[in-house]
Design an enzyme around this catalytic site. Sequence first.
Site, mmCIF file in Angstrom:
data_model
loop_
_atom_site.group_PDB
_atom_site.id
_atom_site.type_symbol
_atom_site.label_atom_id
_atom_site.label_comp_id
_atom_site.label_asym_id
_atom_site.label_seq_id
_atom_site.Cartn_x
_atom_site.Cartn_y
_atom_site.Cartn_z
ATOM 1 C CB VAL A 1 16.295 7.959 41.214
ATOM 2 C CG1 VAL A 1 14.927 8.340 40.694
ATOM 3 C CG2 VAL A 1 17.156 7.364 40.104
ATOM 4 C CE LYS B 1 11.942 -2.898 37.066
ATOM 5 N NZ LYS B 1 11.750 -1.452 37.322
#
Length: 275
Positions: free
Chosen positions: A19, A125
């Site tokens: 990623v 997040k």
Amino acid sequence: MEMFGEDGRDGVWTVMANVTDPESLHRAFDGCAGVFHTSAFVDPGGMSGYTKHMASLEAKAAEQVIEACVRTGSVRKCVFTSSLLACVWRQNYPPDRRFPTIIDENCWSDESFCRDNKLWFALGKTAAEKAAWRAARGRDLKLVTVCPALVTGPGFRRRNSPASIAYLKGARAMLADGLLATANVETVAEAHVRVYEAMGNNTAGGRYICYDHVVQRPEEFVELERQLGLPRRAAAVEDSGDRPARFELCMQKLARLMSTRRRCTYDDYYSVAFD
């Protein structure tokens, strides 16, 4: 993925990608119509399960994923897994009121507050989701984010303890304020599928909070820790008695979507890259 093997049986293939490597992501996504970005950075060897450095890595990875989606030319939809923690942590909430403050998909956690209180998982997040929205703005890509509560469920509990430990940093405050919630892994998976389907006819967009149950009592928290196989910390959590919580979680937006009749097609499930 073990059910399908490595030979693409039933139209499913396992592909490795990094990623943090744009080229790696591009190769994995190329030819797909949609991407579910569900990855989460955890530190299996660390006590906290998540660090400040990992928060910055996750934000950078989110940006790379969106850029890779756009570069493929084939990907038109991305469902991004965020967290309820990207919605609940703020300092400047109104003081005591007659009614609880509603927390829904319009709420964002304050990154400065998370940083000051070392809430690294919440910071990661929040920063990652914001990075995804920035990267997708003005691009030929439909983006929707799902913000699940602490994910639980059979087969998911004990092998995901690092992420659970990281999520539960600040659990005492969340419990007292009515913000500690759980979501069964099956509910979370269903939410992702339903959102992806609805994106096809433009009936899904923006953010969606997802949870099944709000933990309200210390004894519930004790049981949750037991199920997750975590060290018991609930002794320090005080029972708020009949004192109403300051906040109330709301997932009406997702509930409306989940209550509509499903319109699934075969092709919906065989042109998606799971990141």
